[in-house]
Structures are given as C-alpha cells and as structure tokens.
Design a protein around this motif. Structure first.
Motif, PDB file in Angstrom:
ATOM      1  N   HIS A 167       0.866  -1.171   0.000  1.00  0.00           N
ATOM      2  CA  HIS A 167       0.000   0.000   0.000  1.00  0.00           C
ATOM      3  C   HIS A 167       0.907   1.227   0.000  1.00  0.00           C
ATOM      4  N   VAL A 168       1.103   1.824  -1.159  1.00  0.00           N
ATOM      5  CA  VAL A 168       1.999   2.965  -1.282  1.00  0.00           C
ATOM      6  C   VAL A 168       1.187   4.237  -1.035  1.00  0.00           C
ATOM      7  N   VAL A 169       1.648   5.044  -0.089  1.00  0.00           N
ATOM      8  CA  VAL A 169       0.930   6.268   0.260  1.00  0.00           C
ATOM      9  C   VAL A 169       1.874   7.462   0.164  1.00  0.00           C
ATOM     10  N   THR A 170       1.307   8.648   0.289  1.00  0.00           N
ATOM     11  CA  THR A 170       2.057   9.886   0.101  1.00  0.00           C
ATOM     12  C   THR A 170       3.350   9.933   0.892  1.00  0.00           C
ATOM     13  N   HIS A 171       3.316   9.546   2.153  1.00  0.00           N
ATOM     14  CA  HIS A 171       4.553   9.667   2.938  1.00  0.00           C
ATOM     15  C   HIS A 171       5.630   8.678   2.496  1.00  0.00           C
ATOM     16  N   ASP A 172       5.301   7.769   1.567  1.00  0.00           N
ATOM     17  CA  ASP A 172       6.292   6.837   1.016  1.00  0.00           C
ATOM     18  C   ASP A 172       6.977   7.381  -0.240  1.00  0.00           C
ATOM     19  N   THR A 217       3.078  16.355   2.236  1.00  0.00           N
ATOM     20  CA  THR A 217       1.978  16.999   2.960  1.00  0.00           C
ATOM     21  C   THR A 217       0.672  16.348   2.520  1.00  0.00           C
ATOM     22  N   ASN A 218      -0.423  16.836   3.047  1.00  0.00           N
ATOM     23  CA  ASN A 218      -1.739  16.337   2.620  1.00  0.00           C
ATOM     24  C   ASN A 218      -2.023  16.643   1.149  1.00  0.00           C
ATOM     25  N   TYR A 219      -1.277  17.567   0.554  1.00  0.00           N
ATOM     26  CA  TYR A 219      -1.475  17.916  -0.845  1.00  0.00           C
ATOM     27  C   TYR A 219      -0.869  16.873  -1.773  1.00  0.00           C
ATOM     28  N   GLY A 220       0.074  16.093  -1.261  1.00  0.00           N
ATOM     29  CA  GLY A 220       0.653  14.987  -2.012  1.00  0.00           C
ATOM     30  C   GLY A 220       1.373  15.410  -3.275  1.00  0.00           C
ATOM     31  N   VAL A 221       1.557  14.433  -4.151  1.00  0.00           N
ATOM     32  CA  VAL A 221       2.244  14.663  -5.418  1.00  0.00           C
ATOM     33  C   VAL A 221       1.455  15.651  -6.271  1.00  0.00           C
ATOM     34  N   ARG A 222       0.134  15.562  -6.217  1.00  0.00           N
ATOM     35  CA  ARG A 222      -0.694  16.495  -6.998  1.00  0.00           C
ATOM     36  C   ARG A 222      -0.419  17.937  -6.575  1.00  0.00           C
ATOM     37  N   GLY A 223      -0.246  18.158  -5.278  1.00  0.00           N
ATOM     38  CA  GLY A 223       0.077  19.499  -4.794  1.00  0.00           C
ATOM     39  C   GLY A 223       1.407  19.983  -5.332  1.00  0.00           C
TER      40      GLY A 223
END
Length: 185
Positions: free
Chosen positions: A115-120, A149-155
């Motif tokens: 499960h790959v998530v933003t903080h990874d 951050t909560n904005y992630g890669v899209r941010g």
C-alpha cells in the motif's frame, strides 16, 4: 507510459466514466477499437490485449465501484495483462474489502499488495516526475516536501505548474513563493 509507449495503456477515470460502459469506452479509445456496443467493446479489447504483455494503468481508480473493478479483473484475467490501480486510499480499501469473502476474487489477484501512500514518496520519485525540467535542486527539494503533505504529489505538480505559468522559468524562489501563495507551505 512515456518510457513504455508500446506496452502501457493508461486510462483516467472521472466520475462520468466510472461505469463498465465508461471504462470500456476509455479502453476502446486507447486500443483503437471501433465497436460501439459495450459487450463487443469488451470482447475486442480482450482480443487486442491478449498475449501482448501490456499493463493497463487505471488512474483515479477510487471512482470505480467494486462491480467495475471486478469487470476490469475479468478483462485482465481473460487477456492475461497486468493491471495497476492508482488512486487515493479508497481504491485500496475497495480492493482489500476488509477481508470479506466477497472481495477475495479481487484481493487474491493483487500481485504486490504494498500500500503505497504519500509519505512513502521518495525524492527520486519527484526527480523522475520532473526529469525533463531544468530546475535547481532546491526547487526539487521544495516539491518533494510538498509531496509529503496532505497535498501529495498532486500538490507538488500544481505548485510547479502555477510557478511555471506565473514566472516563466522555474527557480527556487518562484516555487517557494507559489507554494506560499497557494498556502501549501
């Protein structure tokens, strides 16, 4: 897809294409299938995918229902292609199904259940994303921090695009100013 244009098929799901018919239409467009009837589209897509060693990348997959995910599973099973679902946590939850038997058909087919998530997100991921862009290392570092951050890669991408649009060239100062203007950092 950029690195493997002959073997990667990418479809992006929006809410209006989140149905079986919508998914079939997106696949048909990517695979140059001329059929117009949904069942015939599916059959022709499977025929075009079979034996190709392609991978179908489904972006924004969180918009899909479990029924449509199962539809894509059937296409993958019948054609023998790999399928990657990209989206927010909702897609992982739908595919995992909290261990319920009804979801076993989906979860048992996950080859890499990581499960790959933003903080990874790694700095190298951000460098690869912007590899064709000439920008200072410090600007990459700001975009990397934004991706966590909560904005992630899209941010990070949005900050980059807005900075490029506003300033013309990408500088550390411009990226930092745009992130601040967008209230991201």
């Amino acid at each position: 897809k950029k690195q493997n244009p002959d073997t990667a098929v990418v479809i992006t799901i929006s809410p209006c294409f989140a149905t079986m018919t919508g998914v079939n239409e997106l696949l048909a467009e990517e695979l140059h299938v001329q059929e117009k009837v949904s069942r015939k589209i599916q059959k022709e897509c499977i025929k075009k995918l079979r034996g190709t060693n392609r991978v179908v990348i489904v972006d924004e997959a969180q918009h899909l229902t479990v029924r449509v995910i199962n539809h894509l599973r059937c296409i993958a099973d019948e054609s023998g292609v790999g399928m990657a679902f990209i989206g927010n946590d909702e897609i992982y939850t739908k595919m995992h199904g909290s261990g319920q038997a009804a979801y076993a058909q989906l979860f048992s087919r996950i080859a890499d259940p990581e499960h790959v998530v933003t903080h990874d997100v790694k700095r190298k991921d951000i460098e690869l994303l912007f590899e064709d862009i000439d920008m200072p290392d410090e600007a990459i570092e700001i975009l990397y921090k934004i991706s966590h951050t909560n904005y992630g890669v899209r941010g990070a991408v949005n900050v980059f695009l807005n900075a490029a649009s506003a300033f013309g060239t990408i500088t550390t100062e411009g990226v930092a100013a745009m992130a601040k203007k967008m209230s991201i950092v």
